[in-house]
Motif scaffolding. Sequence first.
Motif, PDB file in Angstrom:
ATOM      1  N   UNK A 185       0.820  -1.211   0.000  1.00  0.00           N
ATOM      2  CA  UNK A 185       0.000   0.000   0.000  1.00  0.00           C
ATOM      3  C   UNK A 185       0.851   1.258   0.000  1.00  0.00           C
ATOM      4  N   UNK A 186       2.168   1.094   0.108  1.00  0.00           N
ATOM      5  CA  UNK A 186       3.069   2.231   0.063  1.00  0.00           C
ATOM      6  C   UNK A 186       3.769   2.385  -1.278  1.00  0.00           C
ATOM      7  N   UNK A 187       3.421   1.541  -2.230  1.00  0.00           N
ATOM      8  CA  UNK A 187       4.052   1.566  -3.547  1.00  0.00           C
ATOM      9  C   UNK A 187       3.441   2.670  -4.403  1.00  0.00           C
ATOM     10  N   UNK A 188       4.204   3.722  -4.657  1.00  0.00           N
ATOM     11  CA  UNK A 188       3.723   4.854  -5.450  1.00  0.00           C
ATOM     12  C   UNK A 188       4.351   4.895  -6.836  1.00  0.00           C
ATOM     13  N   UNK A 189       4.871   3.757  -7.268  1.00  0.00           N
ATOM     14  CA  UNK A 189       5.423   3.678  -8.618  1.00  0.00           C
ATOM     15  C   UNK A 189       4.333   3.993  -9.639  1.00  0.00           C
ATOM     16  N   UNK A 190       4.665   4.836 -10.600  1.00  0.00           N
ATOM     17  CA  UNK A 190       3.672   5.321 -11.551  1.00  0.00           C
ATOM     18  C   UNK A 190       3.006   4.186 -12.314  1.00  0.00           C
ATOM     19  N   UNK A 191       3.783   3.192 -12.749  1.00  0.00           N
ATOM     20  CA  UNK A 191       3.209   2.094 -13.513  1.00  0.00           C
ATOM     21  C   UNK A 191       2.255   1.263 -12.663  1.00  0.00           C
ATOM     22  N   UNK A 192       2.620   1.076 -11.400  1.00  0.00           N
ATOM     23  CA  UNK A 192       1.757   0.343 -10.479  1.00  0.00           C
ATOM     24  C   UNK A 192       0.428   1.075 -10.292  1.00  0.00           C
ATOM     25  N   UNK A 193       0.488   2.385 -10.094  1.00  0.00           N
ATOM     26  CA  UNK A 193      -0.724   3.176  -9.918  1.00  0.00           C
ATOM     27  C   UNK A 193      -1.587   3.140 -11.182  1.00  0.00           C
ATOM     28  N   UNK A 194      -0.953   3.219 -12.332  1.00  0.00           N
ATOM     29  CA  UNK A 194      -1.676   3.190 -13.598  1.00  0.00           C
ATOM     30  C   UNK A 194      -2.360   1.837 -13.813  1.00  0.00           C
ATOM     31  N   UNK A 195      -1.677   0.762 -13.420  1.00  0.00           N
ATOM     32  CA  UNK A 195      -2.263  -0.575 -13.553  1.00  0.00           C
ATOM     33  C   UNK A 195      -3.504  -0.699 -12.674  1.00  0.00           C
TER      34      UNK A 195
END
Length: 353
Positions: free
Chosen positions: A312-322
Amino acid sequence: MTIRDRATAPHAHLPSRSKPVSRRSNPKPVRGTSKRISLTLQGGGSLGAFTWGVLDRLLEEDDLTFDAISGASAGAMNAVVVAAGLLAGGKPEARRRLDHFWERLSQIAPPKGGATTSLVADMTSRFLSPYQLNPLNLNPLEALLSAEVDFEALRANPPVRLLIAATSVSNGRLQIFRETELTRDVVLASGCLPMLSHAVQIDGERYWDGAYAANPPLIALVDASEASDMLIVQIMPTAGQELPVSAPDIVKRLEQITFNGVFLREAAALTTMARVAGSGSQDPAFSRKLQKLRLHHISAEREHAALSEASAGNLDRQFLRTLRESGRAAAEAWLAHGMSEPVMQQGMLRAAE
């Protein structure tokens, strides 16, 4: 009887990933027929990007409007950004502001440092409080929220009813802040994780993350809303590792259980109250709302199979976009089939198939 005093129950059987609900071929509501719903948005850190996708898709519907939105933590941030956008320029502006908020959020994320660095940072936060690690209480969300939300304008002319949850540090009680009370500090309080941020003080009381007390607020939303249809967007996974053994995995599983536990208890209480509504109720108006209530449910876990492994702390752009795309897909499926098939109606839960 106040909302806070209403009874709770231990468990709620909403459809889960282990028991998928079939997609029936019920027709979509006729275009041009206005549909008004209320939304209740769960908190869960960066997993809130799934809710971003759900909202983005719902905001494309011309004949769908929001009566009220409740939220905790990331759900509160999504709710407030949407409301600010609706006020400033309608649905297109609400979508633009959501996009901008989450894109900016990915830009302020700390750089990746590998598994070892992440482990050290995680363990450090367990031994040192934010008052030691961040004595100046620097919080990049302050500037981000200020850029997207005109709180003064929102308080003066809210386009939707808002219910933002926070947890009182002194007594552990749920505090619901309404649209006319909204400030930046209210939203920061709703998303204040005690091991990462200083408690937020509002009117002499200090608050932590609202997800500890209501994730998201359900009963309060029924009480405040004039819409019969209520959509829950659940982002915290219910399933997890059978036996996590590393410290980060144990902490993550504990957070999943904690933040879903309050939701399951309140959902169970709501279904019980709806089932017995009208039986000598001391609150006739609330009882009538319960009898008309149609409860809907979108689960991130159903659309994103590996969600329990995600941070829940992962703010990687690709992760958020997925996650955003998963949210859009879930909303699309709900618009096509789920709107006509509430998971609960008149207190009766539809069986998972």
